[in-house]
Structures are given as structure tokens and as C-alpha cells.
Design an enzyme around this catalytic site. Structure first.
Site, PDB file in Angstrom:
ATOM      1  N   SER A 202      -0.592  53.573 -54.409  1.00 18.15           N
ATOM      2  CA  SER A 202       0.534  54.367 -53.921  1.00 18.15           C
ATOM      3  C   SER A 202       1.009  55.386 -54.955  1.00 18.15           C
ATOM      4  O   SER A 202       1.240  56.558 -54.617  1.00 18.15           O
ATOM      5  CB  SER A 202       1.687  53.448 -53.512  1.00 18.15           C
ATOM      6  N   PHE A 203       1.140  54.974 -56.216  1.00 16.81           N
ATOM      7  CA  PHE A 203       1.680  55.900 -57.205  1.00 16.81           C
ATOM      8  C   PHE A 203       0.677  56.987 -57.561  1.00 16.81           C
ATOM      9  O   PHE A 203       1.043  58.158 -57.707  1.00 16.81           O
ATOM     10  CB  PHE A 203       2.121  55.149 -58.464  1.00 16.81           C
TER      11      PHE A 203
ATOM     12  N   ALA B 109       7.104  55.114 -55.541  1.00 17.34           N
ATOM     13  CA  ALA B 109       6.056  56.011 -55.044  1.00 17.34           C
ATOM     14  C   ALA B 109       6.400  56.627 -53.694  1.00 17.34           C
ATOM     15  O   ALA B 109       6.214  57.828 -53.482  1.00 17.34           O
ATOM     16  CB  ALA B 109       4.730  55.256 -54.960  1.00 17.34           C
TER      17      ALA B 109
ATOM     18  N   LYS C 293      10.442  45.860 -67.355  1.00 19.05           N
ATOM     19  CA  LYS C 293      11.430  45.749 -66.266  1.00 19.05           C
ATOM     20  C   LYS C 293      10.837  45.099 -65.018  1.00 19.05           C
ATOM     21  O   LYS C 293      11.576  44.565 -64.187  1.00 19.05           O
ATOM     22  CB  LYS C 293      12.029  47.117 -65.938  1.00 19.05           C
TER      23      LYS C 293
END
Length: 341
Positions: free
Chosen positions: A14-15, A140, A191
């Protein structure tokens, strides 16, 4: 880089697809490489990535390809959006082709065997390349849908930062620069772990106070660990630190948040990951981060707690109860408490 020279994006997720579209929208010819020839052909014909970005049209300037050798030979600027588990095996055989090129990692992960970040692996493979990372609060699908977004490109090479800004900066996508490559990349990788905790908290109906506590204590943990490894603590007050942490811990669009939410609904880790259908880097990062934190003796109770939930049979309620019973410490590290004496 000549005007018509293509920029490469490695990875069919996706990204990688969202970044490929951004480049093409800015008039940059793009070759998006993916390992699966069937996926490349389907994207080329249908102009869509239905598995990872369903409903988003692939820009005409993006050419999905399956020939890695030709892609690397043709491009001087290469965005690397490969899973952390695959990056080394894909690129190491072609190390000679990467000499002197600009390599920008988009992957927010850590290699399990070595605790190396993706840019460090790229540096090992291609020591004469210019290495950078791109990280920030960048979901994304929102990028692909042209939601207003900002990111950080970080590199010791100022010219590489400027090159990335020139090809990616646009009407809805703002690119800031940083020289703290290690801090920017470490923030993006760490994160993911805390997004799993946040997703679980929401699924279990925990209050806003609790979620806020988890996010802010996560930021303290991330910063404490990163500084022990040589990062600049101020980096974690920017887009690649607190910015990325907030969006990843708050949005159901976040893959790691989705895994945590499924766990909070009673699914097993295997069920949660299989339902997602994509890589959730936080699960892999958690294992290596807990081990590394113990080795360098950095206090990370949320990391230890999540590990206990996923691999030792604890519940989130038990972990939070333990956190609340722990010895109270100062709110913000790196601020002197001498005034208390």
C-alpha cells in the site's frame, strides 16, 4: 538525474503504491517493482492495486514491473518499500548496481537477527550509496486519497533530501528535511509496537484518559530508548516521533492498530495477523525490541507488558494494573529534577 529518467519504487504494498502515485502526479516517470509477476501484470492492465489499495486508480505514469535488474539499472533514485524480513535478500545480490545511487527506505521495521534498521542494512549492502529514510504520520490510503499530509526525509546527504523534496513535495504532500536519519527511522519503527496496545485499549472500551496515558508514556519510552542508542530526543517531538505515534495509535486505518483491535476482541495473534492480510511490522519489532531493551538496560514497561500479553498469556488489564502499581517516576525524561531535592 535527467528529466525522463525513471524513479524506482521497490515493493507492491500500500505505501509503495501511494508513493509511486505521488511521484507520477508530479510528472516523474515511475517503475514500481514487485516480486509477483501476476500482481505486476494485473496492476498494469487494471490500473489498480486491489489487494492493498482497492479503489485507488494507479496513475498512468506508474509502470508496474517484475524485472528488478532492469529497474535498478535504469534508476538513480530508488525508494525501498520492502518488508523488513525481505529487504536484505532482495537487494544484496545486486549490491554492485546500487553504488552511488540514492536509496530511500520507506519501511518502518527492524531486522530481527541483527536489530538493524532498514537504512543500516542498505548501508551494509551499498556502502557507497547515498542513504535516506522517509517517515512520519503517513497512512497510505489517506495519502492516496490526497488528504493533506506531511512527512520527513532524513539523510546525512543534504542533496538527497533536496532531491526527494523535489520529486515528492506537492499540493497535498509536504516534505520536511532532517539530518537525524537514525532518530527519524527509529521513531517510525518503534511506534508500531504501541499502536498494537492502543488498538487493544479501544477494543476493550477503555476511556480517553487511559488511551492518552498509553500514548504519552509510549512517547517517553520510545525517546528513552532512542537516546540510549544515540538519537536526538528533539526528533521525537516532530512528525517522525509524536506525529507518527498519534496517527498510528488513533486510526483504525493503521495496520498495527488493527492487529491490536482484533486481539482486544478475543482473536489470537495468528488470527489477527491473518485477517489483516498485510505485514504488521509491530509484531516483529516487539520481539527484538524487548530483547534489546533488556540488553542495554532501558526501562520499557509497555514493551514488556505487550510482550507478556502476546507471548506469555497476560491480559491488557493486568499489564495496566502493573503499570499503575509501579514506582512513580518523573513525567518527562531529560528534564532536571534537582529542584525536588
Amino acid at each position: 538525474m535527467t528529466e525522463q529518467q525513471p524513479v524506482a519504487v521497490l515493493g507492491g504494498g500500500s505505501f509503495g503504491t501511494a508513493v509511486a502515485n505521488l511521484l507520477a502526479e508530479n510528472g516523474v516517470p515511475v517503475r514500481q517493482w514487485m516480486r509477483d509477476p501476476a500482481q505486476a501484470e494485473a496492476m498494469r492492465v487494471n490500473r489498480e492495486n486491489p489487494r492493498y489499495l482497492k479503489g485507488i486508480r494507479l496513475h498512468d505514469g506508474v509502470e508496474p514491473v517484475n524485472d528488478l535488474l532492469a529497474t535498478l539499472q535504469a534508476s538513480e533514485l530508488i525508494f525501498v518499500a520492502l518488508p523488513s524480513s525481505a529487504l536484505r535478500s532482495v537487494l544484496a545480490p545486486h549490491a554492485e548496481l546500487l553504488r552511488g545511487k540514492g536509496l530511500v527506505s520507506l519501511t518502518k521495521g527492524i531486522e530481527a537477527q541483527s536489530f538493524k534498521l532498514m537504512s543500516q542494512i542498505l548501508e551494509e549492502i551499498a556502502p557507497e550509496a547515498r542513504i535516506g529514510v522517509l517517515s512520519g504520520p503517513n497512512l497510505a490510503r489517506e495519502i492516496a486519497e490526497h488528504a493533506l499530509t506531511a512527512t520527513v526525509v532524513a539523510s546525512e546527504h543534504e542533496d538527497l533530501c533536496q532531491q526527494v523534496q523535489a520529486v515528492l513535495h506537492g499540493r497535498t504532500f509536504r516534505v520536511y528535511a532532517s539530518a537525524d536519519r537514525f532518530g527519524v527511522e527509529l521513531g517510525g519503527a518503534l511506534k508500531n509496537v504501541y499502536a498494537i496496545i492502543a488498538g487493544m485499549a479501544v477494543a476493550l472500551g477503555m476511556g480517553e484518559n487511559t488511551k492518552s496515558m498509553l500514548i504519552t508514556r509510549a512517547l517517553a519510552e520510545m525517546t528513552r530508548f532512542a537516546v540510549s542508542q544515540g538519537a536526538n530526543p528533539m526528533t521525537f517531538l516532530g512528525l517522525a516521533g509524536v506525529g507518527d505515534l498519534i496517527v498510528t495509535c488513533s486510526s483504525p486505518k493503521s495496520r498495527n492498530y488493527q492487529v491490536g483491535y482484533a486481539l482486544g476482541q478475543g482473536q489470537s495473534l495468528e488470527e489477527a495477523v491473518n485477517r489483516l492480510g498485510e505485514v504488521a511490522e509491530g509484531v516483529n519489532t516487539l520481539k527484538v525490541l524487548k530483547t534489546k531493551a533488556q540488553q542495554v538496560q532501558v526501562y520499557m514497561p509497555l514493551v514488556a507488558g505487550l510482550h507478556a500479553i502476546l507471548f506469555e498469556g497476560r491480559t491488557l488489564n493486568q499489564v495496566i494494573e502493573h503499570l499503575m502499581r509501579a514506582e512513580p517516576k518523573t513525567d518527562v525524561d531529560f528534564i532536571s529534577i534537582s529542584g525536588f531535592n
